[in-house]
Motif scaffolding. Structure first.
Motif, PDB file in Angstrom:
ATOM      1  N   PRO A  56       0.848  -1.243   0.083  1.00  0.00           N
ATOM      2  CA  PRO A  56       0.017   0.027   0.220  1.00  0.00           C
ATOM      3  C   PRO A  56       0.864   1.400   0.118  1.00  0.00           C
ATOM      4  N   LEU A  57       2.166   1.359   0.912  1.00  0.00           N
ATOM      5  CA  LEU A  57       3.032   2.335   0.721  1.00  0.00           C
ATOM      6  C   LEU A  57       3.254   2.633  -0.899  1.00  0.00           C
ATOM      7  N   ALA A  58       3.821   1.642  -1.558  1.00  0.00           N
ATOM      8  CA  ALA A  58       4.268   1.529  -2.817  1.00  0.00           C
ATOM      9  C   ALA A  58       3.080   2.102  -3.705  1.00  0.00           C
ATOM     10  N   LEU A  59       1.839   1.890  -3.532  1.00  0.00           N
ATOM     11  CA  LEU A  59       0.609   2.296  -4.290  1.00  0.00           C
ATOM     12  C   LEU A  59       0.320   3.650  -3.934  1.00  0.00           C
ATOM     13  N   GLN A  79       4.774  13.239   5.309  1.00  0.00           N
ATOM     14  CA  GLN A  79       5.583  12.130   5.941  1.00  0.00           C
ATOM     15  C   GLN A  79       5.556  12.317   7.364  1.00  0.00           C
ATOM     16  N   MET A  80       5.906  13.418   7.874  1.00  0.00           N
ATOM     17  CA  MET A  80       5.920  13.476   9.408  1.00  0.00           C
ATOM     18  C   MET A  80       4.635  13.090   9.911  1.00  0.00           C
ATOM     19  N   ILE A  81       3.510  13.223   9.435  1.00  0.00           N
ATOM     20  CA  ILE A  81       2.104  12.965  10.104  1.00  0.00           C
ATOM     21  C   ILE A  81       2.131  11.393   9.893  1.00  0.00           C
ATOM     22  N   ILE A 116       0.108   6.388   4.534  1.00  0.00           N
ATOM     23  CA  ILE A 116       0.479   7.975   4.730  1.00  0.00           C
ATOM     24  C   ILE A 116       1.839   8.582   4.320  1.00  0.00           C
ATOM     25  N   PHE A 117       2.590   7.805   4.918  1.00  0.00           N
ATOM     26  CA  PHE A 117       4.138   8.162   4.650  1.00  0.00           C
ATOM     27  C   PHE A 117       4.236   8.049   3.268  1.00  0.00           C
ATOM     28  N   GLY A 118       4.190   7.000   2.352  1.00  0.00           N
ATOM     29  CA  GLY A 118       4.246   6.582   1.232  1.00  0.00           C
ATOM     30  C   GLY A 118       3.851   7.781   0.361  1.00  0.00           C
TER      31      GLY A 118
END
Length: 468
Positions: A319-322, A350-352, A378-380
């Motif tokens: 999911p991060l990659a998507l 990214q910080m969130i 969220i980070f991705g």
């Protein structure tokens, strides 16, 4: 040179050129991840020691990082197409050699050669985009480049697992290297036909002494970062790194001497006085400092702290990659209207994501893989907003004649930052994990990630003021 390249800018062929060079970037990106998946199998079959296995990964990074500036400058001198073709051919041949290796030392030698040829190939990708897309299509072109970066990571994890598991034709781990061969040959054929030729810059040659000095300096800096943990950061490690700093300082003095004699330095010295470019490189450093180290820490925490099986842990990153790919599409369009602000917003996202991760781990004793995947997405998304447009923003003030040098400096900065982040944040994580717990180690690493990303945002804001 600028006039020659500009003749091709309005041609629809440039989008085919974009497809060719980002295909090479995709092959390079996949290779960086796919090998990690195959490492356990490689160690078993070749009976390689742990030091040899670490070297299989590290020597590739060292060769690439120490030679990427030279590769970029060769593109400025001999033309991006010629050096790109040489790099792809070399990468294809050395990938074949990696797959045919019969021992740990031979595989290390092949990976060294593979990293060196990647240093010829990869800088030409960014240089070509910078040269061909100087108009309103720039954001879209670099957005596509960002999407490819995200897809390469996901594809590397998946393709590596599939190839090793299926054991096609009994090739086992060797297939992760052999897969580059047909792709490389297709890229070479397409590039030979479609890429515009830029003639050799008359009366110029590579600054060989500068290339040797820079290689030695970066080797002294990056080598200890990658292997220092294995020798418990002995005093001589810091001495070697200090020597590296001194050699790099001497390199800058040497380059000024070359320029004063009317020669062509390895790096365009005008870039060192370009405030926007230099501030952008600082932003690049802090962004990538929290890049590979983040994935290392999360992988270790999931497997050793939460005891999530390796395959399931790998799936958590999908999911991060998507989200990264979706953000890359958004970033290109938004950057045309909001400029560098999009990058700063990406740092905030990214910080969130990191803050949400910390809160979830603190609240839930054993967070599920599904919850982790959602938070990491969220980070991705934030990472995709930054990475897709970062190279375009940093290179925006670089003269077209120095596109290769600028791209090489960008790539060198990113790789040094990746190595430094893995060494520093990885060391902090492992030390706190051993003394206390994986949970506290994650919290400490998260604090370092936040500081690094905040520094990236600060330098992006500073770069924006310089560009204005």
């Amino acid at each position: 040179m600028h006039q020659i390249v500009s003749a091709h800018v309005d041609s629809s062929r440039r989008w085919w050129v974009l497809a060719i060079v980002v295909a090479a970037q995709f092959m390079f990106g996949v290779d960086a991840f796919i090998v990690n998946v195959a490492i356990p199998t490689i160690a078993s079959e070749l009976q390689a020691s742990s030091a040899q296995i670490e070297a299989v990964i590290a020597i590739y990074l060292i060769a690439y990082a120490t030679l990427v500036v030279t590769g970029g400058r060769l593109g400025d001198i001999h033309g991006t197409k010629n050096v790109f073709l040489a790099g792809v051919l070399g990468f294809t041949v050395t990938s074949l050699w990696c797959g045919l290796a019969q021992s740990g030392p031979e595989l290390i030698a092949a990976r060294l050669a593979q990293g060196a040829t990647a240093a010829l190939m990869v800088p030409q990708v960014l240089a070509t985009l910078h040269l061909l897309f100087a108009d309103g299509s720039r954001g879209r072109a670099f957005g596509i480049y960002g999407i490819v970066l995200g897809l390469a990571g996901a594809a590397g994890f998946l393709l590596g697992g599939v190839l090793v598991t299926l054991d096609l034709a009994g090739l086992g781990w060797r297939a992760v290297f052999f897969v580059n061969v047909p792709f490389g040959l297709v890229i070479i054929a397409a590039a030979s036909w479609i890429m515009p030729s830029v003639p050799r810059r008359a009366g110029t040659r590579l600054d060989v002494p500068g290339a040797i000095v820079l290689f030695a300096g970066l080797l002294c800096l990056i080598g200890p970062l990658l292997f220092g943990h294995d020798v418990h950061w002995a005093p001589w490690v810091w001495l070697v790194m200090a020597t590296g700093v001194a050699i790099v300082a001497a390199f800058l003095w040497l380059e000024r001497a070359v320029a004063s004699r009317g020669g062509m330095p390895l790096i365009d010295l005008a870039l060192l006085s370009d405030a926007a470019f230099m501030r952008g490189l600082y932003a690049v450093f802090f962004f990538f400092f929290a890049n590979l180290s983040f994935y290392l820490v999360m992988t270790m925490f999931m497997q050793r702290g939460l005891h999530i099986p390796p395959l399931q842990a790998g799936m958590v990153f999908l999911p991060l990659a998507l989200a990264f790919v979706i953000a890359s599409r958004h970033s290109g369009a938004r950057a045309r209207h909001r400029g560098t602000l999009v990058l700063i917003e990406g740092c905030a996202v990214q910080m969130i994501g990191i803050a949400s991760l910390v809160l979830m781990v603190a609240w839930a004793q054993t967070p599920s893989a599904t919850l982790l995947a959602l938070v990491l997405a969220i980070f991705g998304y934030g990472q995709g907003l930054v990475m897709a447009a970062l190279s375009s923003a940093v290179l925006s003030t670089v003269n077209p004649a120095s596109a290769g040098s600028g791209a090489g400096m960008y790539g060198m900065t990113a790789q040094i930052a990746n190595a430094a982040g893995v060494a520093a944040i990885g060391a902090a994580f492992f030390a706190i994990e051993a003394a206390y717990s994986a949970r506290l180690a994650l919290f400490a690493a998260a604090a370092l990630f936040m500081l690094s990303i905040a520094a990236c945002a600060a330098f992006l804001s500073w770069m924006r003021r310089a560009a204005a």
